[in-house]
Design an enzyme around this catalytic site. Structure first.
Site: not given
Ligand code: F6P
Length: 522
Positions: A205, A211, A264-265, A350, A381, A490
């Site tokens: 987003k 990452e 995002g979620r 979150e 288990h 971060k």
């Molecule tokens: O964990 C923080 C966060 O902003 C989430 O809300 C989001 O889904 C994820 O990192 C990835 O963010 P992006 O879609 O901006 O890469």
């Protein structure tokens, strides 16, 4: 410090008194008292059925919880959310993931509906073009594999749904998901994927998540070596930042947009679901959207006492805030739902893992329980031992599929119902002389039945959880739609990454971090 949610202090205080007075409440005895308890503490909506009769909840508690949700402004706040008011107050944003599946009927306005429809149609053109072989890679070969590079909400939704709907993925494409920055998954994939038939989706987003960018750059290097300039045809981007997607080199016609009003979620319904749509096809993806829309319509119209997300939310509020249960355990008894607990961990924790209310006051009441879980047959288990004889601080949510062609012997269903019953009845009498064997019982659970594991019903299930989270945030007077807590880590990681590369850092270091950096050769 806020002791009670401002809007509903009297109702909250009433429930606290009730919880104290009913400390010895027995679920088993409640069934004896009310032979129709199962009917009174269960509800069907769409193709879902929730049995909350094994909750440690009396009829008086249920009535008090319904008063609480009404006093929390449920009707007004529900309307405000669905109509696009900026209920995400700390970021001054609307919360309109429901518009992603509403079609033209969405109450959020024609402009949004048109934008959503436009992106969905663009997605359909790409999906159907690639699945039919009309849209090919740079060397003219059809695409066979799609690699989704993303993390959090930019990966968990499509990854979980792709696994859940594996029976619907009979088409020509397979998908793969990469989130960790250490490159091993990408290296593994590069070992056997053919660049000429591989599509990479960079899903982010913000398009700034380290990452994701590390993996995206590595994938670009890999494809460029084999495909040269044609590599750009093998990339799609999904983001709210078209400028950054262009800067990365993603062709405009292969960029899909997200909007600030989709968290995002909550974004699997957008083009973040592209990796899912490519393997199940647009017909099933549209059914997935339609299932969520059905749950939206139920949530938007049903009164609290007949509203599935409301009752599910109140079960969680009651056990977490009034019975002191710190964890809710998600136990799907269908292996295809293996990734559901991880998806719900982000959606729930979150959203509800907060410490201040909308007024900025630190809340003095329990909110946001821990969410963990795994496929129930395996959990039996593993940690179910603790659930039966250890900490009495977990509410169990069992999820099972009624019509399941994967499990004709129905052992999973037997296990699911057995665990729920065993938690409730225990074996204290039978084991009276052997204390180490006693399971005390009276341990609460919910059981959620899905008619079948189809795209439409998976959509209903995820929308149920989204609306449940909203109701909990309402009752707890917290913002479910920001996530400021993830920023500090971060920022520090960026500085420590420099230190680990041997670059000087002005970062003030505590002795532990400094000592660990030293041991890491920094
Ligand atoms: O964990 C923080 C966060 O902003 C989430 O809300 C989001 O889904 C994820 O990192 C990835 O963010 P992006 O879609 O901006 O890469």
């Amino acid at each position: 410090m806020s002791s009670y949610p401002a809007l509903a202090a009297p109702q909250w205080q009433h429930l606290e008194a009730l919880a104290a007075n009913e400390a010895g409440f027995s679920v088993a005895e409640a069934f004896a008292t009310d032979p129709a308890r199962f009917e009174h503490f269960s509800l069907a909506a769409g193709d879902l059925f929730l049995d909350f009769s094994k909750n440690r909840m009396s009829p008086a508690a249920l009535a008090g919880l319904l008063d609480l949700v009404r006093a929390s402004g449920f009707h007004e706040r529900r309307a405000a959310k669905l109509s696009g008011e900026a209920i995400n107050r700390s970021e001054n944003r609307a919360v309109l993931h429901t518009a992603l599946r509403a079609g033209q009927a969405g109450p959020a306005g024609e402009v949004i509906a048109a934008e959503v429809a436009g992106e969905l149609e663009r997605m359909a053109v790409l999906v159907e073009g690639m699945r039919s072989g009309i849209i090919t890679g740079a060397t003219g070969k059809p695409y066979t594999d799609v690699v989704n590079i993303g993390i959090g909400g930019s990966l968990l939704g499509p990854h979980m749904a792709s696994r859940a709907l594996g029976r619907y993925a009979a088409g020509p494409m397979r998908n793969h998901f990469i989130s960790d920055p250490d490159g091993c998954k990408l290296r593994d994939l590069m070992g056997y994927l053919d660049p000429e038939t591989t599509l990479v989706i960079v899903a982010s987003k913000t398009f700034t998540t380290l990452e994701t960018l590390v993996n995206a750059r590595a994938a670009k290097a890999w494809l460029s070596v084999r495909l040269g300039q044609g590599a750009d045809r093998h990339f799609c981007g999904v983001s709210a930042r078209a400028d950054r997607m262009s800067e990365f080199g993603i062709l405009p016609e292969q960029q899909f947009r997200m909007w600030d009003w989709v968290g995002g979620r909550y974004s699997v319904w957008s083009a973040i679901g592209l990796a899912l749509a490519l393997v199940v096809g647009m017909e099933h993806f549209r059914a997935f959207l339609a299932g969520a829309k059905l749950m939206d319509e139920h949530f938007a119209s049903a009164e609290p006492e007949a509203n599935l997300p409301v009752l599910f939310a109140l079960s969680h509020v009651w056990h977490a805030s009034f019975l002191g249960m710190t964890a809710i355990v998600n136990l799907p008894y269908q292996p295809r739902l293996k990734l559901l607990p991880a998806y719900l961990q982000q959606l729930e924790m979150e959203s509800l893992g907060k410490r201040v209310n909308h007024a900025g006051e630190v809340v003095a009441y329990p909110v946001g329980p821990l969410i963990f879980g795994q496929v129930g047959n395996n959990a039996q288990h593993s940690f179910m031992q603790l659930m039966h004889q250890g900490l009495d601080s977990c509410l169990a949510d069992f999820i099972a599929v009624v019509d399941d062609p994967d499990a004709p012997e129905r052992l999973g269903l037997a296990n699911c119902l057995a665990q729920s019953r065993a938690l409730m009845v225990g074996n204290a009498e039978a084991m009276a002389g052997e204390p180490h064997r006693i399971c005390p019982g009276n341990r609460p659970s919910n059981t959620l039945l899905l008619k079948e594991l189809s795209p439409h019903i998976l959509g209903q299930l995820l929308a149920l959880y989204e609306h449940k989270v909203f109701v909990q945030s309402l009752v707890w007077d917290i913002n479910a739609y920001d996530q400021w807590g993830v920023e500090l880590g971060k920022q520090i990681a960026t500085q420590l990454q420099a230190a680990l590369r041997g670059e000087p850092t002005e970062l003030p270091l505590d002795p532990s971090t400094a000592g660990l950096l030293k041991r890491l050769g920094a």
